[in-house]
Motif scaffolding. Structure first.
Motif, PDB file in Angstrom:
ATOM      1  N   PRO A  74     -85.639  -3.326   2.581  1.00  0.00           N
ATOM      2  CA  PRO A  74     -85.365  -4.331   3.621  1.00  0.00           C
ATOM      3  C   PRO A  74     -83.890  -4.312   4.018  1.00  0.00           C
ATOM      4  N   LYS A  75     -83.607  -4.749   5.221  1.00  0.00           N
ATOM      5  CA  LYS A  75     -82.227  -4.780   5.702  1.00  0.00           C
ATOM      6  C   LYS A  75     -81.375  -5.661   4.796  1.00  0.00           C
ATOM      7  N   GLY A  76     -80.172  -5.189   4.539  1.00  0.00           N
ATOM      8  CA  GLY A  76     -79.242  -5.961   3.723  1.00  0.00           C
ATOM      9  C   GLY A  76     -79.347  -5.684   2.238  1.00  0.00           C
ATOM     10  N   LYS A  77     -80.376  -4.960   1.811  1.00  0.00           N
ATOM     11  CA  LYS A  77     -80.543  -4.657   0.389  1.00  0.00           C
ATOM     12  C   LYS A  77     -79.741  -3.396   0.035  1.00  0.00           C
ATOM     13  N   GLN A  78     -78.930  -3.492  -1.008  1.00  0.00           N
ATOM     14  CA  GLN A  78     -78.065  -2.389  -1.408  1.00  0.00           C
ATOM     15  C   GLN A  78     -78.674  -1.612  -2.582  1.00  0.00           C
ATOM     16  N   TYR A  79     -79.841  -1.128  -2.387  1.00  0.00           N
ATOM     17  CA  TYR A  79     -80.463  -0.303  -3.423  1.00  0.00           C
ATOM     18  C   TYR A  79     -81.337   0.749  -2.745  1.00  0.00           C
ATOM     19  N   ALA A  80     -81.728   1.727  -3.520  1.00  0.00           N
ATOM     20  CA  ALA A  80     -82.623   2.774  -3.025  1.00  0.00           C
ATOM     21  C   ALA A  80     -83.667   3.060  -4.094  1.00  0.00           C
ATOM     22  N   MET A  81     -84.851   3.408  -3.627  1.00  0.00           N
ATOM     23  CA  MET A  81     -85.931   3.680  -4.571  1.00  0.00           C
ATOM     24  C   MET A  81     -86.706   4.912  -4.106  1.00  0.00           C
ATOM     25  N   GLU A  82     -87.059   5.754  -5.068  1.00  0.00           N
ATOM     26  CA  GLU A  82     -87.858   6.941  -4.781  1.00  0.00           C
ATOM     27  C   GLU A  82     -89.091   6.950  -5.674  1.00  0.00           C
ATOM     28  N   LEU A  83     -90.201   7.423  -5.122  1.00  0.00           N
ATOM     29  CA  LEU A  83     -91.455   7.521  -5.862  1.00  0.00           C
ATOM     30  C   LEU A  83     -91.961   8.960  -5.808  1.00  0.00           C
ATOM     31  N   GLU A  84     -92.561   9.394  -6.905  1.00  0.00           N
ATOM     32  CA  GLU A  84     -93.218  10.701  -6.910  1.00  0.00           C
ATOM     33  C   GLU A  84     -94.520  10.591  -7.692  1.00  0.00           C
ATOM     34  N   PHE A  85     -95.613  10.998  -7.051  1.00  0.00           N
ATOM     35  CA  PHE A  85     -96.928  11.031  -7.687  1.00  0.00           C
ATOM     36  C   PHE A  85     -97.209  12.491  -8.060  1.00  0.00           C
TER      37      PHE A  85
END
Length: 543
Positions: free
Chosen positions: A41-52
């Motif tokens: 979401p806008k304003g959130k200072q994080y990143a997330m990655e997913l791998e199946f």
């Protein structure tokens, strides 16, 4: 009528199951083996990655330059992702090559449960990088020992004790063969499904594959292609044991299936094939021995030739020509005297030496899958009075005693590197090469045509000993004196404390004594003192 209705219902159920299975395969192909980046979401200072991948969900969370990785087990049930550890369910709302949208399914009604959108790089370059990433992971996870093993299955601990199998073009890397020749399973290629297979097979003494086994795989259709390619393998140079004898062995190969890399290869091959249509020459490489330098063949034979140069009479050299057939296994299969050197015994010796040569690299035909083929060589061998004598060269202004030198053969090949020895200007034995050691306490060494040290030379009158009645004095590490002939053969091994040159067929020698200073010589002249002097003949027998 009842039977008809039962059959109809059964067909409907089966068709639904087939459709569900097909849907599952499509979803799995689109979902797995990719890095999905969650759009925060806008304003959130994080990143997330997913791998199946491989029934495992790998989540990477990046925040404030900190990286947290979490692993979960999951399964696909239609369009629902079930995570076992948390018992949570997520429904897939949208899934394409580059977009994934899913939503958490709570056990009870919850307000404001939103969808999560993820994207992945599905450009051609992105696909290539992802395939390379997967390939790297799979290679690390693979537990099988690749390459050659004993026919019993034991690994070869020291590869220097054998000569592994070797294929035309692909050399010792057989993975290149499978990648360059494979036909990607059509349905898997359409769905961009990547994977690998690991195959193990035995290689017989003819270099042909036998007993093919798939050790592990990502898809059964990959197995079929790997087995087909293994059966079609052209023969290799079979494994050799430490004695140079053919031996059976096992061979294990990792075969990657990477769809975009495959498409790139097919495109490249089609261009190459089009170019070959306008080429009227069959591309091939000749057979070669060891490092491929033609002089290596001559050197190999010269090192093993033993002959009496005096039989040449007034001639400085003679030459023989020999026809040699190299089979497709790199072995010398036939040797014939094409033109004799004039001395039958010398010809016979050359033929025996050539027959005993270690394995060559056979000629390679690059047509089709590429294969080894037979070839014929014509070799000429020189017999000289001064066999393989070395020539000294220096970078100094003048070639004089004491300057560093290198030694070249008559073809200009460097046999002894520069600076290993210093030049010995006085050479009293025509057929041999003498040089000073590049050390503080310099001794004179005698070198053969291959630059190998034969022995130390006795120093006389500020240089090497003179040749007297066909012999000159030599020494060993301990300074004991012996005799050698003009060909560098040790005739009388070093054993004497002191020894004088031969004169009238005999030499004065002793096994004990000491060197003393001549009176009034200012320590410049010495003489040998011993209570026990003997005379020996040219065979070393005490008279």
């Amino acid at each position: 009528m009842k039977k008809f209705l039962f059959i109809l219902c059964s067909l409907v159920v089966i068709s639904k199951l087939t459709a569900q299975n097909s849907d599952y395969t499509d979803i799995s192909a689109l979902l797995e083996n990719k890095i999905w980046k969650v759009q925060a979401p806008k304003g959130k200072q994080y990143a997330m990655e997913l791998e199946f991948r491989d029934a495992g969900l790998r989540k990477t969370f990046l925040s404030d330059e900190k990286k947290t990785e979490t692993f979960y087990s999951y399964s696909l049930c239609g369009d629902t992702i079930k995570v076992f550890e948390s018992r949570k369910k997520y429904i897939i709302q949208e899934l394409t090559d580059s977009t994934l949208v899913f939503q958490y399914l709570p056990d009870s009604l919850t307000i404001s449960v939103g969808s999560v959108k993820c994207v992945t790089d599905n450009t051609l370059e992105g696909q290539r990088k992802n395939e390379e990433r997967l390939d790297s992971i799979w290679r690390k996870e693979d537990i099988w020992n690749k390459g050659v093993a004993k026919i019993t299955g034991e690994p070869v601990k020291d590869l220097s004790t054998i000569e592994p199998p070797r294929w035309a073009v692909w050399d010792y890397d057989l993975t290149k063969y499978y990648v360059s020749q494979m036909k990607y399973p059509e349905e898997l290629l359409k769905k961009n499904i990547a994977g690998y297979s690991v195959v193990m097979f035995s290689i017989d003494t003819l270099g042909l594959p036998r007993s093919i086994n798939i050790l592990t795989t990502k898809h059964k259709d990959f197995d079929k292609e790997v087995i087909r390619l293994t059966k079609d393998l052209p023969h290799c140079l079979p494994c050799l044991d430490k004695n140079g004898k053919r031996m059976e062995c096992l061979y294990t190969v990792y075969v990657p299936f990477l769809p975009q890399h495959y498409r790139d290869r097919v495109k490249k091959d089609s261009i190459w094939e089009e170019e070959q249509k306008h080429c009227f020459v069959e591309w091939e490489s000749p057979s070669c021995f060891q490092d491929g330098n033609p002089n290596t063949i001559q050197n190999y034979i010269d090192e093993r030739l033993v002959y009496d140069p005096s039989l040449l009479g007034n001639k400085e050299q003679v030459r023989g020509f020999y026809k040699v057939k190299i089979n497709s296994y790199g072995e010398v299969s036939e040797v014939d005297v094409f033109r004799s050197c004039g001395i039958h015994e010398w010809d016979a010796q050359v033929v025996d030496i050539i027959k005993g040569m270690p394995r060559w690299t056979p000629a390679i035909s690059y047509y089709g899958k590429s294969k080894y083929r037979e070839s014929i060589w014509t070799m000429n061998v020189f017999f000289r009075k001064t066999k393989g004598k070395l020539i000294a060269h220096t970078f100094e202004k003048n070639l004089e005693t004491g300057v560093p030198v290198c030694f070249l053969n008559e073809r200009g090949d460097t046999i002894v590197p520069y600076g290993k020895y210093n030049y010995c200007q006085i050479n009293r034995v025509k057929n041999l090469v003498f040089a000073y050691e590049n050390k503080q306490d310099t001794r004179i060494v005698c070198l053969n045509g291959q630059g190998e040290e034969l022995f130390y030379v006795f120093q006389y009158d500020n240089g090497p000993d003179k040749l007297r009645e066909g012999l000159f004095r030599i020494t060993d590490e301990n300074g004991l004196i012996g005799f050698a002939d003009s060909l560098g053969n040790i005739v009388i091994k070093p054993q004497f404390k002191f020894a004088f040159p031969f004169e009238n067929g005999k030499a004065k020698v002793t096994f004990s004594g000491e060197s003393k200073v001549v009176p009034d010589s200012k320590d410049e002249k010495h003489y040998w003192d011993s209570p026990d002097w003997y005379y020996i003949d040219t065979n070393g027998k005490i008279l």
